[in-house]
Design a protein around this motif. Structure first.
Motif, PDB file in Angstrom:
ATOM      1  N   LEU A  12       0.821  -1.211   0.000  1.00  0.00           N
ATOM      2  CA  LEU A  12       0.000   0.000   0.000  1.00  0.00           C
ATOM      3  C   LEU A  12       0.857   1.264   0.000  1.00  0.00           C
ATOM      4  CD1 LEU A  12      -2.901  -0.914   2.471  1.00  0.00           C
ATOM      5  CD2 LEU A  12      -2.930  -0.907  -0.034  1.00  0.00           C
ATOM      6  N   MET A  13       1.979   1.206   0.708  1.00  0.00           N
ATOM      7  CA  MET A  13       2.870   2.368   0.729  1.00  0.00           C
ATOM      8  C   MET A  13       3.507   2.602  -0.630  1.00  0.00           C
ATOM      9  SD  MET A  13       4.649   2.099   4.498  1.00  0.00           S
ATOM     10  CE  MET A  13       3.665   2.328   5.981  1.00  0.00           C
ATOM     11  N   VAL A  14       3.861   1.519  -1.312  1.00  0.00           N
ATOM     12  CA  VAL A  14       4.384   1.650  -2.676  1.00  0.00           C
ATOM     13  C   VAL A  14       3.323   2.266  -3.585  1.00  0.00           C
ATOM     14  CG1 VAL A  14       5.126   0.365  -4.717  1.00  0.00           C
ATOM     15  CG2 VAL A  14       6.062  -0.208  -2.473  1.00  0.00           C
ATOM     16  N   ALA A  15       2.081   1.817  -3.424  1.00  0.00           N
ATOM     17  CA  ALA A  15       0.982   2.345  -4.239  1.00  0.00           C
ATOM     18  C   ALA A  15       0.783   3.841  -3.990  1.00  0.00           C
ATOM     19  CB  ALA A  15      -0.304   1.583  -3.933  1.00  0.00           C
ATOM     20  N   THR A  31      -2.720   3.895 -12.525  1.00  0.00           N
ATOM     21  CA  THR A  31      -3.388   2.610 -12.772  1.00  0.00           C
ATOM     22  C   THR A  31      -2.708   1.480 -12.011  1.00  0.00           C
ATOM     23  OG1 THR A  31      -4.020   3.392 -14.969  1.00  0.00           O
ATOM     24  CG2 THR A  31      -4.202   1.037 -14.563  1.00  0.00           C
ATOM     25  N   PHE A  32      -1.378   1.530 -11.887  1.00  0.00           N
ATOM     26  CA  PHE A  32      -0.681   0.502 -11.110  1.00  0.00           C
ATOM     27  C   PHE A  32      -1.064   0.597  -9.636  1.00  0.00           C
ATOM     28  CE2 PHE A  32       2.147   1.373 -14.759  1.00  0.00           C
ATOM     29  CZ  PHE A  32       2.101   0.121 -15.334  1.00  0.00           C
ATOM     30  N   SER A  33      -1.244   1.823  -9.143  1.00  0.00           N
ATOM     31  CA  SER A  33      -1.675   2.000  -7.757  1.00  0.00           C
ATOM     32  C   SER A  33      -3.068   1.423  -7.546  1.00  0.00           C
ATOM     33  CB  SER A  33      -1.666   3.488  -7.384  1.00  0.00           C
ATOM     34  OG  SER A  33      -0.355   4.001  -7.401  1.00  0.00           O
ATOM     35  N   VAL A  34      -3.939   1.612  -8.532  1.00  0.00           N
ATOM     36  CA  VAL A  34      -5.285   1.039  -8.464  1.00  0.00           C
ATOM     37  C   VAL A  34      -5.205  -0.475  -8.292  1.00  0.00           C
ATOM     38  CG1 VAL A  34      -7.410   0.601  -9.768  1.00  0.00           C
ATOM     39  CG2 VAL A  34      -6.360   2.878  -9.810  1.00  0.00           C
ATOM     40  N   ALA A  35      -4.339  -1.106  -9.097  1.00  0.00           N
ATOM     41  CA  ALA A  35      -4.203  -2.567  -9.035  1.00  0.00           C
ATOM     42  C   ALA A  35      -3.643  -3.017  -7.692  1.00  0.00           C
ATOM     43  CB  ALA A  35      -3.295  -3.047 -10.169  1.00  0.00           C
ATOM     44  N   GLY A 144     -14.743  10.524 -17.742  1.00  0.00           N
ATOM     45  CA  GLY A 144     -15.613  10.561 -16.568  1.00  0.00           C
ATOM     46  C   GLY A 144     -16.099   9.179 -16.183  1.00  0.00           C
ATOM     47  N   PHE A 145     -16.443   8.376 -17.179  1.00  0.00           N
ATOM     48  CA  PHE A 145     -16.940   7.024 -16.927  1.00  0.00           C
ATOM     49  C   PHE A 145     -15.864   6.138 -16.294  1.00  0.00           C
ATOM     50  CE2 PHE A 145     -17.358   2.625 -18.473  1.00  0.00           C
ATOM     51  CZ  PHE A 145     -18.589   2.297 -17.932  1.00  0.00           C
ATOM     52  N   THR A 146     -14.669   6.132 -16.882  1.00  0.00           N
ATOM     53  CA  THR A 146     -13.619   5.238 -16.388  1.00  0.00           C
ATOM     54  C   THR A 146     -13.080   5.667 -15.024  1.00  0.00           C
ATOM     55  OG1 THR A 146     -11.993   6.476 -17.696  1.00  0.00           O
ATOM     56  CG2 THR A 146     -12.880   4.459 -18.664  1.00  0.00           C
ATOM     57  N   THR A 147     -13.069   6.960 -14.747  1.00  0.00           N
ATOM     58  CA  THR A 147     -12.582   7.392 -13.437  1.00  0.00           C
ATOM     59  C   THR A 147     -13.581   7.050 -12.342  1.00  0.00           C
ATOM     60  OG1 THR A 147     -11.480   9.199 -12.264  1.00  0.00           O
ATOM     61  CG2 THR A 147     -13.517   9.758 -13.419  1.00  0.00           C
ATOM     62  N   MET A 148     -14.876   7.060 -12.670  1.00  0.00           N
ATOM     63  CA  MET A 148     -15.883   6.700 -11.670  1.00  0.00           C
ATOM     64  C   MET A 148     -15.883   5.206 -11.395  1.00  0.00           C
ATOM     65  SD  MET A 148     -18.246   8.016  -9.735  1.00  0.00           S
ATOM     66  CE  MET A 148     -18.290   6.856  -8.386  1.00  0.00           C
ATOM     67  N   VAL A 149     -15.720   4.409 -12.436  1.00  0.00           N
ATOM     68  CA  VAL A 149     -15.827   2.964 -12.302  1.00  0.00           C
ATOM     69  C   VAL A 149     -14.556   2.336 -11.729  1.00  0.00           C
ATOM     70  CG1 VAL A 149     -16.050   0.818 -13.625  1.00  0.00           C
ATOM     71  CG2 VAL A 149     -17.534   2.758 -14.119  1.00  0.00           C
ATOM     72  N   ALA A 150     -13.376   2.797 -12.174  1.00  0.00           N
ATOM     73  CA  ALA A 150     -12.140   2.106 -11.803  1.00  0.00           C
ATOM     74  C   ALA A 150     -10.974   3.037 -11.499  1.00  0.00           C
ATOM     75  CB  ALA A 150     -11.747   1.147 -12.935  1.00  0.00           C
ATOM     76  N   ASN A 151     -11.251   4.307 -11.195  1.00  0.00           N
ATOM     77  CA  ASN A 151     -10.168   5.280 -10.987  1.00  0.00           C
ATOM     78  C   ASN A 151      -9.165   5.234 -12.143  1.00  0.00           C
ATOM     79  OD1 ASN A 151     -10.789   6.630  -8.561  1.00  0.00           O
ATOM     80  ND2 ASN A 151     -10.113   4.888  -7.348  1.00  0.00           N
ATOM     81  N   ALA A 152      -9.681   5.036 -13.363  1.00  0.00           N
ATOM     82  CA  ALA A 152      -8.816   4.872 -14.541  1.00  0.00           C
ATOM     83  C   ALA A 152      -9.123   5.928 -15.595  1.00  0.00           C
ATOM     84  CB  ALA A 152      -8.997   3.470 -15.123  1.00  0.00           C
ATOM     85  N   GLY A 153      -9.400   7.145 -15.146  1.00  0.00           N
ATOM     86  CA  GLY A 153      -9.684   8.215 -16.093  1.00  0.00           C
ATOM     87  C   GLY A 153      -8.439   8.803 -16.726  1.00  0.00           C
ATOM     88  N   GLY A 154      -7.264   8.468 -16.179  1.00  0.00           N
ATOM     89  CA  GLY A 154      -6.018   9.034 -16.685  1.00  0.00           C
ATOM     90  C   GLY A 154      -5.736   8.743 -18.146  1.00  0.00           C
ATOM     91  N   SER A 241      -0.615   0.705 -18.759  1.00  0.00           N
ATOM     92  CA  SER A 241      -1.672   0.718 -17.740  1.00  0.00           C
ATOM     93  C   SER A 241      -2.980   0.150 -18.300  1.00  0.00           C
ATOM     94  CB  SER A 241      -1.885   2.136 -17.211  1.00  0.00           C
ATOM     95  OG  SER A 241      -2.289   3.017 -18.238  1.00  0.00           O
ATOM     96  N   SER A 242      -3.220   0.380 -19.585  1.00  0.00           N
ATOM     97  CA  SER A 242      -4.425  -0.191 -20.199  1.00  0.00           C
ATOM     98  C   SER A 242      -4.338  -1.715 -20.266  1.00  0.00           C
ATOM     99  CB  SER A 242      -4.612   0.385 -21.603  1.00  0.00           C
ATOM    100  OG  SER A 242      -4.751   1.784 -21.568  1.00  0.00           O
ATOM    101  N   VAL A 243      -3.166  -2.225 -20.627  1.00  0.00           N
ATOM    102  CA  VAL A 243      -2.946  -3.679 -20.647  1.00  0.00           C
ATOM    103  C   VAL A 243      -3.108  -4.257 -19.256  1.00  0.00           C
ATOM    104  CG1 VAL A 243      -1.230  -5.481 -21.047  1.00  0.00           C
ATOM    105  CG2 VAL A 243      -1.446  -3.604 -22.671  1.00  0.00           C
ATOM    106  N   TYR A 244      -2.633  -3.522 -18.258  1.00  0.00           N
ATOM    107  CA  TYR A 244      -2.696  -4.007 -16.876  1.00  0.00           C
ATOM    108  C   TYR A 244      -4.139  -4.219 -16.413  1.00  0.00           C
ATOM    109  CZ  TYR A 244      -0.409  -4.846 -12.413  1.00  0.00           C
ATOM    110  OH  TYR A 244       0.082  -5.450 -11.288  1.00  0.00           O
TER     111      TYR A 244
END
Length: 247
Positions: A12-15, A31-35, A144-154, A241-244
């Motif tokens: 978690l600290m690395v994330a 995206t890596f932090s999300v995972a 907006g959709f991806t950031t709400m669903v998976a914190n992946a709006g980047g 990050s998309s592949v991840y």
């Protein structure tokens, strides 16, 4: 706080550290932090803890890049992003999060490929691209959709800002304000879904120290990187990050 092993706390600290770097230098690292968060904590609760850290990172990024913002692009993105957020809330209620993450991964890879083809076209005009209403609604709504669903709006917003012809510092400043506003809008939706608790808030507080370290290192990194390297680097991170999300 959550009763976690030392190894889990280390992850978690690395994330949190990666979030700090992402907010001040390399957006694709979020995206890596999300995972990592989802691997240690319950998936839904992890998004709420991450949101607090993201907001702190956004505030630092806003301060650092406050003089380099494209306000016109940000104002134009408000309507499509709001629609995307609302669609994301509906999907969170209806669909399995794991299946949805993989779907988002596929969409982002296709979007990346399309954007790279566009950037390689001799007819691509960055100014016309940023002013195009269909383009703005497509990228903004998906962001907006991806950031709400998976914190992946980047990824979608990174591609949109890059294709709009932004230089390195203006990209970071515009993105900082964009995601601060979007993350603030996510709070009432997450609250209505019951994602906040004393446990999640206390966990976020513990992770502030590695987050601040990442912010400092990201700031030092961006001062040393050459502008011509920046765009290929963040686009590469977007692809990774998309592949991840598919794994």
């Amino acid at each position: 706080m959550y009763d976690l092993s030392p190894v889990a706390w280390g992850v978690l600290m690395v994330a949190a550290f990666l979030i700090g770097i992402a907010k001040t230098a390399l957006p694709g690292l979020v995206t890596f932090s999300v995972a990592l968060f989802a691997a240690i904590l319950p998936a839904r609760e992890s998004t709420a803890i991450m949101l607090g850290l993201l907001l702190v990172g956004d505030l630092f990024a806003i301060w650092l890049y406050r003089h380099h913002v494209d306000w016109l692009i940000l104002r134009r993105l408000i309507p499509p992003v709001l629609i995307g957020l609302l669609c994301g809330v509906l999907i969170v209620w209806l669909l399995n999060s794991e299946q949805l993450r993989r779907l988002i991964g596929v969409i982002l890879l296709l979007l990346t490929a399309g954007t790279l083809i566009l950037l390689g076209s001799t007819r691509h005009d960055a100014q016309s691209f940023s002013r195009s209403t269909p383009t703005r609604w497509f990228y903004g709504g998906l962001g907006g959709f991806t950031t709400m669903v998976a914190n992946a709006g980047g990824p979608p917003m990174t591609l949109y800002f890059v294709a709009s012809g932004m230089d390195m510092v203006r990209f970071l400043g515009t993105q900082a304000y964009f995601f601060f506003a979007v993350n603030l809008m996510k709070i009432p939706f997450q609250y209505s879904l019951g994602l906040y608790s004393a446990t999640s808030l206390s966990t976020a507080l513990v992770l502030l120290a590695p987050l601040l370290l990442g912010i400092a290192i990201g700031r030092a990194f961006i001062r040393s990187i050459k502008p011509e390297i920046f765009t290929p680097l963040i686009v590469s991170l977007t692809v990774v990050s998309s592949v991840y999300l598919l794994v």
